[in-house]
Design an enzyme around this catalytic site. Sequence first.
Site, short mmCIF file in Angstrom:
data_model
loop_
_atom_site.label_atom_id
_atom_site.label_comp_id
_atom_site.label_asym_id
_atom_site.label_seq_id
_atom_site.Cartn_x
_atom_site.Cartn_y
_atom_site.Cartn_z
N ILE A 101 55.05 9.96 -114.20
CA ILE A 101 55.94 9.40 -113.35
C ILE A 101 55.01 7.55 -113.03
O ILE A 101 53.70 7.96 -112.53
CB ILE A 101 56.29 9.27 -112.52
CG1 ILE A 101 57.99 10.30 -112.68
CG2 ILE A 101 56.61 7.65 -111.34
CD1 ILE A 101 57.64 11.27 -111.32
N SER A 102 55.19 6.11 -114.03
CA SER A 102 54.61 5.24 -113.35
C SER A 102 53.21 5.20 -113.60
O SER A 102 52.67 5.45 -115.02
CB SER A 102 54.77 4.71 -112.00
OG SER A 102 54.26 3.14 -111.55
N TRP A 103 51.67 4.99 -112.35
CA TRP A 103 50.42 5.12 -113.13
C TRP A 103 50.55 6.69 -113.63
O TRP A 103 49.48 6.62 -115.08
CB TRP A 103 49.71 5.22 -111.42
CG TRP A 103 48.17 4.90 -112.09
CD1 TRP A 103 48.01 4.12 -112.15
CD2 TRP A 103 47.09 6.17 -112.28
NE1 TRP A 103 45.84 4.59 -112.32
CE2 TRP A 103 46.43 5.82 -113.04
CE3 TRP A 103 47.67 7.40 -112.19
CZ2 TRP A 103 45.41 6.26 -112.86
CZ3 TRP A 103 46.68 8.19 -112.48
CH2 TRP A 103 45.10 8.05 -112.70
#
Length: 265
Positions: A101-103
Amino acid sequence: MSNTAQQSLIGVAGRRLNVARWNVGADAHRPLIMLNGIGLNLELLGPLARALPEREVICFDMPGIGASPDPIVPYTISCMALTTAALLDRLAIEQADVLGISWGGALAQQFAFQHRARTRKLVLAATTAGATMVPGNTSVLAHMLDPREYTVARTLRRNLASVYNGGGNARVSLNAVKAPSPLGFSYQLAAFTTWTSLPFLPLLSMPVLIMADEQDQLVPPANAHLLHNAIPDSKLEMFHGGGHLFMLSQRERFITKMRAFLDED
């Protein structure tokens, strides 16, 4: 199966990581390792883990995030991919599904490239190909470049509300979020700004599902289309109105889509 995570500090690859395991003993499916967004502690992902009682779910705090001690020296995304593999060794897990998720999506891509035999399926949510990303809202990104905005308690929740709820119609509870250390946040941000997955995306051969929200102000949906076009035979699922944390604000639909992908032959 208990809804409570088994949580402990585990020494791995010269680091001590706060690791949580939900649904230990659920062996009908491959374990799922969840890799979180920048500066976010693992407790925020508890609702996702509890929504998957049929499989073991593993998550850990990055160095200097949540309950993981500060890193001693800076690290790279590829270094943390090796650390993730070493953690799976410690847990006696040979192969897993991976959600980034994301980073954490950057780390998931790197892990899948470095450890292709250990990655059964890959799910990428609200993420990018790294430093080559299509930039999001400039005011939001400007705040992220100042670690003081995310490591001081009085500004943390204000900024998280704008960054992670931005663009979403439904609000996500951030009560479980803990402020990262200045060093932890800075090193995590630095690792991302010097990394890109573009050269190896065409080499990812495992099944890949990419999910994004059309109103994400931090990671615009163009990034998901870039990943989809670069990764052979990948699948793309678009959400609407969930913001950057659509996987939490629209959890039921997210879990349904991910479960169907993970369970299909």
